[in-house]
Motif scaffolding. Sequence first.
Motif, PDB file in Angstrom:
ATOM      1  N   TYR A  69       0.844  -1.187   0.000  1.00 25.61           N
ATOM      2  CA  TYR A  69       0.000   0.000   0.000  1.00 25.61           C
ATOM      3  C   TYR A  69       0.881   1.239   0.000  1.00 25.61           C
ATOM      4  N   THR A  70       0.493   2.244  -0.767  1.00 24.03           N
ATOM      5  CA  THR A  70       1.219   3.509  -0.766  1.00 24.03           C
ATOM      6  C   THR A  70       0.889   4.274   0.519  1.00 24.03           C
ATOM      7  N   SER A  71       1.614   5.345   0.769  1.00 19.48           N
ATOM      8  CA  SER A  71       1.326   6.184   1.937  1.00 19.48           C
ATOM      9  C   SER A  71      -0.090   6.742   1.867  1.00 19.48           C
ATOM     10  N   TYR A  72      -0.498   7.152   0.683  1.00 18.61           N
ATOM     11  CA  TYR A  72      -1.852   7.688   0.501  1.00 18.61           C
ATOM     12  C   TYR A  72      -2.902   6.622   0.829  1.00 18.61           C
ATOM     13  N   GLU A  73      -2.704   5.402   0.343  1.00 16.22           N
ATOM     14  CA  GLU A  73      -3.658   4.323   0.596  1.00 16.22           C
ATOM     15  C   GLU A  73      -3.686   3.935   2.069  1.00 16.22           C
ATOM     16  N   ALA A  74      -2.520   3.887   2.712  1.00 17.31           N
ATOM     17  CA  ALA A  74      -2.472   3.579   4.150  1.00 17.31           C
ATOM     18  C   ALA A  74      -3.193   4.658   4.949  1.00 17.31           C
ATOM     19  N   ALA A  75      -2.981   5.918   4.592  1.00 16.72           N
ATOM     20  CA  ALA A  75      -3.656   7.022   5.268  1.00 16.72           C
ATOM     21  C   ALA A  75      -5.163   6.928   5.071  1.00 16.72           C
ATOM     22  N   ASN A  76      -5.590   6.567   3.881  1.00 14.40           N
ATOM     23  CA  ASN A  76      -7.006   6.423   3.584  1.00 14.40           C
ATOM     24  C   ASN A  76      -7.628   5.294   4.407  1.00 14.40           C
ATOM     25  N   LEU A  77      -6.924   4.192   4.550  1.00 13.45           N
ATOM     26  CA  LEU A  77      -7.414   3.065   5.353  1.00 13.45           C
ATOM     27  C   LEU A  77      -7.640   3.453   6.806  1.00 13.45           C
ATOM     28  N   LEU A  78      -6.729   4.248   7.340  1.00  8.69           N
ATOM     29  CA  LEU A  78      -6.774   4.618   8.756  1.00  8.69           C
ATOM     30  C   LEU A  78      -7.482   5.942   9.008  1.00  8.69           C
ATOM     31  N   GLU A  79      -7.877   6.609   7.927  1.00  8.84           N
ATOM     32  CA  GLU A  79      -8.520   7.925   8.018  1.00  8.84           C
ATOM     33  C   GLU A  79      -7.645   8.928   8.782  1.00  8.84           C
ATOM     34  N   VAL A  80      -6.362   8.953   8.409  1.00 13.57           N
ATOM     35  CA  VAL A  80      -5.400   9.925   8.929  1.00 13.57           C
ATOM     36  C   VAL A  80      -4.727  10.581   7.725  1.00 13.57           C
ATOM     37  N   PRO A 120      -0.256  -6.223   7.196  1.00 17.48           N
ATOM     38  CA  PRO A 120       0.109  -6.538   8.588  1.00 17.48           C
ATOM     39  C   PRO A 120       0.798  -5.369   9.300  1.00 17.48           C
ATOM     40  N   ALA A 121       1.639  -4.609   8.603  1.00 11.99           N
ATOM     41  CA  ALA A 121       2.299  -3.455   9.216  1.00 11.99           C
ATOM     42  C   ALA A 121       1.286  -2.355   9.532  1.00 11.99           C
ATOM     43  N   ILE A 122       0.340  -2.128   8.630  1.00  7.52           N
ATOM     44  CA  ILE A 122      -0.699  -1.118   8.846  1.00  7.52           C
ATOM     45  C   ILE A 122      -1.577  -1.520  10.023  1.00  7.52           C
ATOM     46  N   THR A 123      -1.963  -2.785  10.071  1.00  4.16           N
ATOM     47  CA  THR A 123      -2.806  -3.291  11.157  1.00  4.16           C
ATOM     48  C   THR A 123      -2.104  -3.171  12.502  1.00  4.16           C
ATOM     49  N   GLU A 124      -0.819  -3.492  12.542  1.00  4.54           N
ATOM     50  CA  GLU A 124      -0.055  -3.402  13.787  1.00  4.54           C
ATOM     51  C   GLU A 124       0.053  -1.948  14.259  1.00  4.54           C
ATOM     52  N   ALA A 125       0.325  -1.032  13.339  1.00 10.62           N
ATOM     53  CA  ALA A 125       0.403   0.388  13.708  1.00 10.62           C
ATOM     54  C   ALA A 125      -0.946   0.883  14.220  1.00 10.62           C
ATOM     55  N   ALA A 126      -2.019   0.452  13.586  1.00 19.97           N
ATOM     56  CA  ALA A 126      -3.366   0.847  14.030  1.00 19.97           C
ATOM     57  C   ALA A 126      -3.627   0.342  15.444  1.00 19.97           C
ATOM     58  N   ARG A 127      -3.233  -0.888  15.713  1.00 22.34           N
ATOM     59  CA  ARG A 127      -3.436  -1.464  17.044  1.00 22.34           C
ATOM     60  C   ARG A 127      -2.639  -0.685  18.094  1.00 22.34           C
ATOM     61  N   ILE A 128      -1.383  -0.408  17.798  1.00 22.21           N
ATOM     62  CA  ILE A 128      -0.521   0.316  18.739  1.00 22.21           C
ATOM     63  C   ILE A 128      -1.071   1.712  19.019  1.00 22.21           C
ATOM     64  N   LYS A 129      -1.536   2.396  17.993  1.00 20.08           N
ATOM     65  CA  LYS A 129      -2.003   3.773  18.120  1.00 20.08           C
ATOM     66  C   LYS A 129      -3.485   3.869  18.504  1.00 20.08           C
ATOM     67  N   GLY A 130      -4.186   2.742  18.577  1.00 22.37           N
ATOM     68  CA  GLY A 130      -5.588   2.757  18.988  1.00 22.37           C
ATOM     69  C   GLY A 130      -6.550   3.136  17.884  1.00 22.37           C
ATOM     70  N   GLU A 134      -8.797   2.077  14.267  1.00 22.70           N
ATOM     71  CA  GLU A 134      -9.422   0.944  13.601  1.00 22.70           C
ATOM     72  C   GLU A 134      -9.362   1.175  12.109  1.00 22.70           C
ATOM     73  N   ILE A 135      -9.179   0.095  11.373  1.00 21.04           N
ATOM     74  CA  ILE A 135      -9.214   0.186   9.913  1.00 21.04           C
ATOM     75  C   ILE A 135     -10.676   0.121   9.522  1.00 21.04           C
ATOM     76  N   THR A 136     -11.173   1.197   8.928  1.00 23.97           N
ATOM     77  CA  THR A 136     -12.588   1.300   8.644  1.00 23.97           C
ATOM     78  C   THR A 136     -12.941   1.115   7.184  1.00 23.97           C
ATOM     79  N   LYS A 137     -11.930   1.051   6.325  1.00 21.13           N
ATOM     80  CA  LYS A 137     -12.168   0.919   4.889  1.00 21.13           C
ATOM     81  C   LYS A 137     -11.341  -0.220   4.337  1.00 21.13           C
ATOM     82  N   LYS A 138     -11.702  -0.659   3.160  1.00 22.85           N
ATOM     83  CA  LYS A 138     -10.837  -1.583   2.428  1.00 22.85           C
ATOM     84  C   LYS A 138      -9.862  -0.739   1.632  1.00 22.85           C
ATOM     85  N   GLY A 139      -8.743  -1.343   1.232  1.00 20.53           N
ATOM     86  CA  GLY A 139      -7.678  -0.602   0.553  1.00 20.53           C
ATOM     87  C   GLY A 139      -8.122   0.170  -0.664  1.00 20.53           C
ATOM     88  N   GLY A 140      -7.308   1.185  -1.038  1.00 22.84           N
ATOM     89  CA  GLY A 140      -7.513   1.950  -2.242  1.00 22.84           C
ATOM     90  C   GLY A 140      -8.306   3.097  -2.043  1.00 22.84           C
TER      91      GLY A 140
END
Length: 79
Positions: free
Chosen positions: A22-33, A61-71, A73-79
Amino acid sequence: MIRIARSELERGVDEAGDLVFYTSYEAANLLEVSTVTISSWRKAGFLRALPWGRGFVYTMPAITEAARIKGYEITKKGG
């Protein structure tokens, strides 16, 4: 084969079993940050990244782990 992620992906691998990034933009979109937050998390070590060209890519897995650490939730599917 390595591909950049798009919306059909959920778990970090596609239907063929290929690892997906996932690109930085896509990861940010997944986490809404913002992408600035993604960059800050990467620099602080909360989000593991792989160098890709002049930027970075992330696995689910890296995105999910960062989300867990920072509290977050992943609210969207990728892209």
